[in-house]
Design an enzyme around this catalytic site. Structure first.
Site, mmCIF file in Angstrom:
data_model
loop_
_atom_site.group_PDB
_atom_site.id
_atom_site.type_symbol
_atom_site.label_atom_id
_atom_site.label_comp_id
_atom_site.label_asym_id
_atom_site.label_seq_id
_atom_site.Cartn_x
_atom_site.Cartn_y
_atom_site.Cartn_z
ATOM 1 N N THR A 100 -20.055 48.005 57.645
ATOM 2 C CA THR A 100 -21.007 46.893 57.635
ATOM 3 C C THR A 100 -21.721 46.828 56.286
ATOM 4 O O THR A 100 -22.773 46.201 56.175
ATOM 5 C CB THR A 100 -22.054 47.059 58.752
ATOM 6 O OG1 THR A 100 -22.672 48.350 58.635
ATOM 7 C CG2 THR A 100 -21.432 46.927 60.129
ATOM 8 N N GLU A 159 -13.710 38.671 50.594
ATOM 9 C CA GLU A 159 -14.838 37.746 50.619
ATOM 10 C C GLU A 159 -15.182 37.204 49.241
ATOM 11 O O GLU A 159 -15.253 37.933 48.275
ATOM 12 C CB GLU A 159 -16.079 38.436 51.192
ATOM 13 C CG GLU A 159 -16.026 38.644 52.682
ATOM 14 C CD GLU A 159 -17.337 39.225 53.190
ATOM 15 O OE1 GLU A 159 -18.331 38.476 53.225
ATOM 16 O OE2 GLU A 159 -17.347 40.416 53.540
ATOM 17 N N HIS A 206 -19.511 38.834 58.128
ATOM 18 C CA HIS A 206 -20.625 39.293 57.299
ATOM 19 C C HIS A 206 -21.967 38.804 57.861
ATOM 20 O O HIS A 206 -22.785 38.192 57.157
ATOM 21 C CB HIS A 206 -20.458 38.811 55.855
ATOM 22 C CG HIS A 206 -21.234 39.638 54.864
ATOM 23 N ND1 HIS A 206 -20.829 39.803 53.559
ATOM 24 C CD2 HIS A 206 -22.386 40.343 54.976
ATOM 25 C CE1 HIS A 206 -21.699 40.562 52.911
ATOM 26 N NE2 HIS A 206 -22.663 40.905 53.765
ATOM 27 N N ILE A 207 -22.191 39.104 59.131
ATOM 28 C CA ILE A 207 -23.423 38.661 59.799
ATOM 29 C C ILE A 207 -24.236 39.827 60.346
ATOM 30 O O ILE A 207 -25.216 39.620 61.066
ATOM 31 C CB ILE A 207 -23.109 37.688 60.955
ATOM 32 C CG1 ILE A 207 -22.136 38.322 61.961
ATOM 33 C CG2 ILE A 207 -22.562 36.374 60.423
ATOM 34 C CD1 ILE A 207 -21.951 37.527 63.244
ATOM 35 N N ASP A 263 -25.109 61.983 52.217
ATOM 36 C CA ASP A 263 -25.570 61.058 51.182
ATOM 37 C C ASP A 263 -25.510 61.788 49.843
ATOM 38 O O ASP A 263 -26.153 62.825 49.667
ATOM 39 C CB ASP A 263 -26.994 60.584 51.468
ATOM 40 C CG ASP A 263 -27.387 59.392 50.615
ATOM 41 O OD1 ASP A 263 -27.293 59.487 49.369
ATOM 42 O OD2 ASP A 263 -27.791 58.352 51.177
ATOM 43 N N ARG A 322 -20.191 46.775 52.324
ATOM 44 C CA ARG A 322 -19.542 45.819 51.426
ATOM 45 C C ARG A 322 -18.032 45.912 51.613
ATOM 46 O O ARG A 322 -17.482 46.993 51.822
ATOM 47 C CB ARG A 322 -19.907 46.101 49.964
ATOM 48 C CG ARG A 322 -21.342 45.699 49.600
ATOM 49 C CD ARG A 322 -21.512 44.185 49.637
ATOM 50 N NE ARG A 322 -22.847 43.759 49.229
ATOM 51 C CZ ARG A 322 -23.869 43.535 50.054
ATOM 52 N NH1 ARG A 322 -23.707 43.737 51.354
ATOM 53 N NH2 ARG A 322 -25.029 43.109 49.593
ATOM 54 N N ASP A 352 -17.373 44.161 59.517
ATOM 55 C CA ASP A 352 -18.207 42.972 59.339
ATOM 56 C C ASP A 352 -17.994 42.368 57.956
ATOM 57 O O ASP A 352 -18.363 41.229 57.720
ATOM 58 C CB ASP A 352 -19.683 43.335 59.521
ATOM 59 C CG ASP A 352 -20.599 42.144 59.309
ATOM 60 O OD1 ASP A 352 -20.419 41.127 60.007
ATOM 61 O OD2 ASP A 352 -21.497 42.216 58.440
#
Length: 312
Positions: free
Chosen positions: A226, A257, A287-288, A169, A228, A252
């Site tokens: 999962t 989109e 995108h769920i 990170d 963006r 996902d």
């Protein structure tokens, strides 16, 4: 305090705010012009991703005190301007992190066990066993890029499968634990069998997974996104799949989109997207990942707790 709901969220937020004396206004069916005309006497806004909270929006909202974003991503809000104007921004990544982690696990296991393909084949009367021999997740090294709420939730689940979990990170350190090892970005690329993205969409992360990224990996990897869609350059991903740099992908979210993505003309699909839909190396969902019945309510209760802690 008047709170305008621009997007539909679980009613728990409306109920909790109303009980505490807030005046909630339903603007979920309003277009942007209607919303803009009502902003002068609004102190709070509840939104998902219907509109961009830009300069025009914030100039109209003279008395705005807070924006509550149901979900985690804040890319549709001008954070520099909200900070300048003293507008607080609440989001609720805690609300759906478990849902995202479980969905990522489900997609990865489906890919490794050829579950989607074999289910389709059995329904068609085919019993292909050798062709669907699977891969075990245990013993694999999984690199997580972005160690916020969803990254942490995913790491916990991976550790129970006997994976070595590495995490990087850019904005966090000192988070290593018994189930995750904090490493450098270079370590993720060098040591991972699987790489999963759990980062917000910013100028730093847009197209983070591009041709250069894929070529830097020491070995062919599996990719999970999962977060963006624009984190991954789809054209470059397809190149990497065809060239063997990527063994498979769980997606996902996709860069194509838009708010009306579900209505896309399937006869005019981008070539790269068409390749993804036809490939057994890829598992797709619309995108769920964070969109469970439980997380839908939790997103609202988390926001209510944060808002009431500040203003009650």
């Amino acid at each position: 305090m008047n709170v305008l709901f621009v997007d539909t969220v679980h009613p728990a937020l409306w109920q909790d705010l109303t009980k505490s004396g807030f005046n909630c206004i339903d603007g979920t069916y309003w277009d942007r012009d209607e919303v803009l005309s009502a902003l002068n006497d609004v102190q709070g806004i509840v939104i998902r991703s219907k509109f961009k909270i830009d300069e025009e929006f914030l100039e109209k909202a003279k008395d705005l005190r807070f924006i509550a974003r149901s979900g985690s991503g804040l890319e549709n809000i001008n954070l520099e301007l909200t900070d300048e104007k003293g507008v607080k921004v609440f989001n609720s990544p805690e609300g759906n992190c478990d849902a995202v982690a479980e969905h990522a696990m489900a997609m990865l296991l489906s890919l490794f066990t050829n579950l989607v393909r074999s289910d389709r084949e059995v329904r068609e009367g085919h019993w292909y066993r050798e062709e669907n021999r699977g891969i075990e997740l245990g013993g694999k090294t999984v690199g997580i890029i972005g160690y916020g709420h969803t990254g942490q939730a995913f790491a916990k689940r991976l550790s129970s499968f006997g994976c070595e979990v590495l995490a990087y990170d850019k904005y966090k350190s000192g988070f290593g634990s018994d189930h995750v090892k904090e490493v450098s970005y270079e370590d993720i690329l060098e040591k991972s069998d699987i790489i999963s993205f759990h980062v917000p969409l910013t100028e730093d992360t847009r197209y983070l997974a591009d041709r250069r990224f894929f070529s830097q990996s020491r070995k062919a990897v599996y990719l999970i996104n999962t977060s963006r869609g624009e984190i991954v350059n789809t054209d470059h991903l397809v190149e990497a799949l065809k060239g063997g740099l990527i063994m498979g992908a769980c997606l996902d979210v996709l860069e194509y989109e838009k708010s009306s993505f579900e209505n896309i003309d399937h006869k005019k699909l981008p070539d790269s997207f068409k390749h993804l839909t036809e490939s057994d190396q890829v598992v797709l969902s619309p995108h769920i990942a964070g969109w469970t019945f439980e997380s839908y309510e939790r997103l609202s209760t988390v926001l209510a707790t944060k808002i009431l802690a500040e203003y009650k």
